[in-house]
Scaffold this motif. Sequence first.
Motif, PDB file in Angstrom:
ATOM      1  N   PHE A   1       0.859  -1.182   0.000  1.00 38.11           N
ATOM      2  CA  PHE A   1       0.000   0.000   0.000  1.00 38.11           C
ATOM      3  C   PHE A   1       0.893   1.229   0.000  1.00 38.11           C
ATOM      4  CE2 PHE A   1      -2.726   3.338   1.281  1.00 38.11           C
ATOM      5  CZ  PHE A   1      -4.013   2.967   0.952  1.00 38.11           C
ATOM      6  N   ALA A   2       0.791   2.039  -1.056  1.00 33.58           N
ATOM      7  CA  ALA A   2       1.625   3.231  -1.211  1.00 33.58           C
ATOM      8  C   ALA A   2       0.819   4.473  -0.856  1.00 33.58           C
ATOM      9  CB  ALA A   2       2.155   3.322  -2.640  1.00 33.58           C
ATOM     10  N   GLU A   3       1.240   5.156   0.201  1.00 36.36           N
ATOM     11  CA  GLU A   3       0.581   6.403   0.588  1.00 36.36           C
ATOM     12  C   GLU A   3       1.097   7.588  -0.230  1.00 36.36           C
ATOM     13  OE1 GLU A   3       0.966   7.109   4.735  1.00 36.36           O
ATOM     14  OE2 GLU A   3      -0.231   5.368   5.325  1.00 36.36           O
TER      15      GLU A   3
ATOM     16  N   PRO B   1      -4.817   8.069  -4.592  1.00 39.86           N
ATOM     17  CA  PRO B   1      -4.911   8.642  -5.941  1.00 39.86           C
ATOM     18  C   PRO B   1      -3.709   9.506  -6.325  1.00 39.86           C
ATOM     19  CG  PRO B   1      -7.016   8.854  -4.800  1.00 39.86           C
ATOM     20  CD  PRO B   1      -6.026   8.370  -3.783  1.00 39.86           C
ATOM     21  N   SER B   2      -3.003  10.056  -5.354  1.00 38.27           N
ATOM     22  CA  SER B   2      -1.864  10.920  -5.677  1.00 38.27           C
ATOM     23  C   SER B   2      -0.648  10.134  -6.147  1.00 38.27           C
ATOM     24  CB  SER B   2      -1.480  11.758  -4.449  1.00 38.27           C
ATOM     25  OG  SER B   2      -1.142  10.927  -3.352  1.00 38.27           O
ATOM     26  N   VAL B   3      -0.626   8.833  -5.947  1.00 37.45           N
ATOM     27  CA  VAL B   3       0.503   7.997  -6.370  1.00 37.45           C
ATOM     28  C   VAL B   3       0.259   7.567  -7.810  1.00 37.45           C
ATOM     29  CG1 VAL B   3       1.817   5.906  -5.914  1.00 37.45           C
ATOM     30  CG2 VAL B   3       0.874   7.227  -4.009  1.00 37.45           C
ATOM     31  N   ARG B   4       1.151   7.964  -8.691  1.00 37.40           N
ATOM     32  CA  ARG B   4       0.987   7.693 -10.121  1.00 37.40           C
ATOM     33  C   ARG B   4       1.359   6.254 -10.445  1.00 37.40           C
ATOM     34  NH1 ARG B   4       0.552  11.812 -13.653  1.00 37.40           N
ATOM     35  NH2 ARG B   4       1.613  10.552 -15.236  1.00 37.40           N
ATOM     36  N   MET B   5       0.616   5.696 -11.409  1.00 32.79           N
ATOM     37  CA  MET B   5       0.898   4.337 -11.853  1.00 32.79           C
ATOM     38  C   MET B   5       2.259   4.240 -12.524  1.00 32.79           C
ATOM     39  SD  MET B   5      -1.501   2.055 -11.204  1.00 32.79           S
ATOM     40  CE  MET B   5      -1.232   0.888 -12.519  1.00 32.79           C
ATOM     41  N   ASP B   6       2.657   5.316 -13.218  1.00 36.77           N
ATOM     42  CA  ASP B   6       3.932   5.293 -13.926  1.00 36.77           C
ATOM     43  C   ASP B   6       5.049   5.930 -13.108  1.00 36.77           C
ATOM     44  OD1 ASP B   6       2.944   7.834 -13.986  1.00 36.77           O
ATOM     45  OD2 ASP B   6       3.273   8.172 -16.126  1.00 36.77           O
ATOM     46  N   GLY B   7       4.840   6.128 -11.811  1.00 38.22           N
ATOM     47  CA  GLY B   7       5.871   6.693 -10.950  1.00 38.22           C
ATOM     48  C   GLY B   7       6.961   5.671 -10.642  1.00 38.22           C
ATOM     49  N   GLU B   8       8.066   6.169 -10.115  1.00 34.82           N
ATOM     50  CA  GLU B   8       9.208   5.290  -9.854  1.00 34.82           C
ATOM     51  C   GLU B   8       8.897   4.253  -8.785  1.00 34.82           C
ATOM     52  OE1 GLU B   8      13.040   6.969  -9.317  1.00 34.82           O
ATOM     53  OE2 GLU B   8      12.701   8.630 -10.697  1.00 34.82           O
ATOM     54  N   LEU B   9       8.111   4.603  -7.792  1.00 35.28           N
ATOM     55  CA  LEU B   9       7.841   3.656  -6.710  1.00 35.28           C
ATOM     56  C   LEU B   9       7.049   2.458  -7.216  1.00 35.28           C
ATOM     57  CD1 LEU B   9       6.966   4.552  -3.078  1.00 35.28           C
ATOM     58  CD2 LEU B   9       5.681   2.761  -4.229  1.00 35.28           C
ATOM     59  N   VAL B  10       5.964   2.700  -7.956  1.00 34.25           N
ATOM     60  CA  VAL B  10       5.158   1.597  -8.477  1.00 34.25           C
ATOM     61  C   VAL B  10       5.965   0.767  -9.461  1.00 34.25           C
ATOM     62  CG1 VAL B  10       3.087   1.009  -9.791  1.00 34.25           C
ATOM     63  CG2 VAL B  10       3.002   2.835  -8.095  1.00 34.25           C
ATOM     64  N   ARG B  11       6.760   1.431 -10.289  1.00 35.74           N
ATOM     65  CA  ARG B  11       7.589   0.703 -11.251  1.00 35.74           C
ATOM     66  C   ARG B  11       8.583  -0.209 -10.533  1.00 35.74           C
ATOM     67  NH1 ARG B  11       7.914   1.999 -16.541  1.00 35.74           N
ATOM     68  NH2 ARG B  11       6.633   3.725 -17.300  1.00 35.74           N
ATOM     69  N   LYS B  12       9.152   0.267  -9.452  1.00 37.22           N
ATOM     70  CA  LYS B  12      10.137  -0.536  -8.728  1.00 37.22           C
ATOM     71  C   LYS B  12       9.482  -1.751  -8.084  1.00 37.22           C
ATOM     72  CE  LYS B  12      13.766   0.332  -8.463  1.00 37.22           C
ATOM     73  NZ  LYS B  12      14.937  -0.119  -9.238  1.00 37.22           N
TER      74      LYS B  12
ATOM     75  N   GLY C   1       9.184 -13.698 -10.476  1.00 36.21           N
ATOM     76  CA  GLY C   1       8.165 -14.444 -11.199  1.00 36.21           C
ATOM     77  C   GLY C   1       6.784 -14.388 -10.584  1.00 36.21           C
ATOM     78  N   LYS C   2       6.463 -13.289  -9.903  1.00 32.89           N
ATOM     79  CA  LYS C   2       5.158 -13.152  -9.267  1.00 32.89           C
ATOM     80  C   LYS C   2       4.237 -12.310 -10.133  1.00 32.89           C
ATOM     81  CE  LYS C   2       7.195 -15.162  -5.829  1.00 32.89           C
ATOM     82  NZ  LYS C   2       7.020 -16.622  -5.593  1.00 32.89           N
ATOM     83  N   SER C   3       2.954 -12.651 -10.118  1.00 28.09           N
ATOM     84  CA  SER C   3       1.973 -11.843 -10.830  1.00 28.09           C
ATOM     85  C   SER C   3       1.683 -10.578 -10.029  1.00 28.09           C
ATOM     86  CB  SER C   3       0.679 -12.630 -11.046  1.00 28.09           C
ATOM     87  OG  SER C   3       0.112 -13.008  -9.806  1.00 28.09           O
ATOM     88  N   VAL C   4       1.226  -9.534 -10.727  1.00 30.57           N
ATOM     89  CA  VAL C   4       0.969  -8.237 -10.109  1.00 30.57           C
ATOM     90  C   VAL C   4      -0.489  -7.868 -10.346  1.00 30.57           C
ATOM     91  CG1 VAL C   4       1.615  -5.802  -9.982  1.00 30.57           C
ATOM     92  CG2 VAL C   4       3.355  -7.534 -10.488  1.00 30.57           C
ATOM     93  N   LEU C   5      -1.157  -7.446  -9.291  1.00 32.34           N
ATOM     94  CA  LEU C   5      -2.547  -7.015  -9.367  1.00 32.34           C
ATOM     95  C   LEU C   5      -2.657  -5.626  -8.767  1.00 32.34           C
ATOM     96  CD1 LEU C   5      -5.600  -7.587  -9.858  1.00 32.34           C
ATOM     97  CD2 LEU C   5      -5.678  -8.526  -7.541  1.00 32.34           C
ATOM     98  N   PHE C   6      -3.333  -4.721  -9.481  1.00 33.81           N
ATOM     99  CA  PHE C   6      -3.512  -3.351  -9.009  1.00 33.81           C
ATOM    100  C   PHE C   6      -4.920  -3.187  -8.467  1.00 33.81           C
ATOM    101  CE2 PHE C   6      -0.008  -3.000 -11.936  1.00 33.81           C
ATOM    102  CZ  PHE C   6       0.850  -2.119 -11.288  1.00 33.81           C
ATOM    103  N   VAL C   7      -5.030  -2.602  -7.285  1.00 37.01           N
ATOM    104  CA  VAL C   7      -6.311  -2.335  -6.651  1.00 37.01           C
ATOM    105  C   VAL C   7      -6.306  -0.879  -6.224  1.00 37.01           C
ATOM    106  CG1 VAL C   7      -7.864  -2.902  -4.758  1.00 37.01           C
ATOM    107  CG2 VAL C   7      -6.500  -4.697  -5.823  1.00 37.01           C
ATOM    108  N   GLY C   8      -7.298  -0.131  -6.689  1.00 37.78           N
ATOM    109  CA  GLY C   8      -7.331   1.278  -6.325  1.00 37.78           C
ATOM    110  C   GLY C   8      -8.102   2.092  -7.330  1.00 37.78           C
TER     111      GLY C   8
END
Length: 273
Positions: free
Chosen positions: A174-176, A229-240, A249-256
């Motif tokens: 969870f990214a604040e 909502p202030s955390v961008r999908m294409d930001g460095e944190l989400v990308r990392k 090798g883990k799948s990624v699911l976005f909720v928000g």
Amino acid sequence: MATAATLTPMDPENRHYPLVYPPTPPPAPKRPKPWKPKGPFPFARLPSELRTLVLEHALILPRSQHRTIDLDPQNRHDILPRLNLLLVSKQLHADASRIFYSTHTFRILPTHGRFFHTQPRHTLLSRLPRRHLAHIRSVELRVGPGWSSPPKSWRIADAHKLEHCVGLRELRVFAECDPSHDAFSGFRGGKEKGFYAEFVGGLVSGVLERTGGAREGKGIERVVVERWPSVRMDGELVRKVVERAQEFGKSVLFVGPEDAALEDEEQAKLGID
């Protein structure tokens, strides 16, 4: 004066006939006595499906409360009374502990101000016995608090006992906030733009390494990313986070917000199939 011939059976002066009264109504039925149990209710003799429904109703936190459990002083009021069921019997302890620990998410690093600097050997997971850790299916990293200077205690260590969470299948991140955004440029204190994204990536890698790594069928199966909502999908944190999850090798699911309607090209930018 009335004669015997003119008297009717209902006249009070008629002594030749007894007075006739209306029939007596039948007695009212007796009310059954309220049922009083003779001894404790035989809960253990109920079918397993019914026992599970009752325990889920008693143990699972309502949706009005957050189902992520962390070190929090409020736990003594919200959670401790529910866990008293574990003290009834060995069978109820086995059933109730499985339901409680498998249906809630447990936070690895505490975020409450009172426990923010808690050392790994005193965190929530480190306090749980191994038999309860085996039931946990979901853990969470809540990132953002203290981003300008993360405490030294914020590290993934052996004391968290993640290797004992053999039933673990999901890591939630969870990214604040994302300090790599330009809005934080005046608050980084001279640190590099992506320093916090690297820090979060290290936490994700530490969890995945201690829960089976990249071995197929072992440990965590997917990484769930939630954000304000202030955390961008294409930001460095989400990308990392996505990068480290894919390395193992883990799948990624976005909720928000707006994540359910992501376009294919946006997912392609993040490297998600």
